[in-house]
Design an enzyme around this catalytic site. Sequence first.
Site, PDB file in Angstrom:
ATOM      1  N   VAL A 177       0.906  -1.157   0.000  1.00 31.38           N
ATOM      2  CA  VAL A 177       0.000   0.000   0.000  1.00 31.38           C
ATOM      3  C   VAL A 177       0.944   1.206   0.000  1.00 31.38           C
ATOM      4  CG1 VAL A 177      -1.762   1.270   1.273  1.00 31.38           C
ATOM      5  CG2 VAL A 177      -1.854  -1.225   1.180  1.00 31.38           C
ATOM      6  N   PRO A 178       1.103   1.843  -1.169  1.00 29.26           N
ATOM      7  CA  PRO A 178       2.216   2.765  -1.396  1.00 29.26           C
ATOM      8  C   PRO A 178       2.062   4.161  -0.787  1.00 29.26           C
ATOM      9  CG  PRO A 178       0.869   2.629  -3.351  1.00 29.26           C
ATOM     10  CD  PRO A 178       0.296   1.640  -2.364  1.00 29.26           C
ATOM     11  N   CYS A 179       2.115   4.242   0.533  1.00 24.26           N
ATOM     12  CA  CYS A 179       2.022   5.539   1.205  1.00 24.26           C
ATOM     13  C   CYS A 179       3.236   6.416   0.888  1.00 24.26           C
ATOM     14  CB  CYS A 179       1.840   5.363   2.708  1.00 24.26           C
ATOM     15  SG  CYS A 179       3.120   4.381   3.501  1.00 24.26           S
ATOM     16  N   HIS A 180       4.330   5.796   0.423  1.00 26.78           N
ATOM     17  CA  HIS A 180       5.517   6.571   0.069  1.00 26.78           C
ATOM     18  C   HIS A 180       5.291   7.456  -1.154  1.00 26.78           C
ATOM     19  CE1 HIS A 180       5.819   2.803  -2.241  1.00 26.78           C
ATOM     20  NE2 HIS A 180       6.439   3.529  -3.155  1.00 26.78           N
TER      21      HIS A 180
END
Length: 157
Positions: A119-122
């Site tokens: 889950v690409p919060c970056h």
Amino acid sequence: MAEALIKTPLGYARIEGNENGLASIRVLESNENESNLIPDVLEDAVYQLKEYFAGERKTFNLILRPEGTDFQKKVWLALSNIPYGKTISYWELSKNLGNTKAIRAVAAANGKNPLWIVVPCHRVIGSDGSLTGYAGGLHRKKWLLDHENPYKQQKLF
């Protein structure tokens, strides 16, 4: 809950889940021993993460079962829709969720994302393009964004 530890270019990651899906993937600040035996229910996650770090995977195909509030899960789902190699601001993410006034709550939910990388919060940055807020450390956020950048900087020497 099954657990595996794997070595990544950014440190060791702890992966937890069961037959119902992945509960968490977290980067650790300490050195650990990599798991010698990966539980069957985590094999696909380990394989896909290794492909991602090798530059061979841009999307993940895993069953996710993170623990969180309904609002957090809504934010995490929105994060999953940010394409590989792209970034959006916290304000844009709030707008996509239908409430730009919730920007602080969206940022807080983003920071509680339990599924590192998958889950690409970056991929969420400041409105001015700055690298702001990342639970794994800004050096990791920069590395991940550089890793996903389709326009890699050429080395002159």
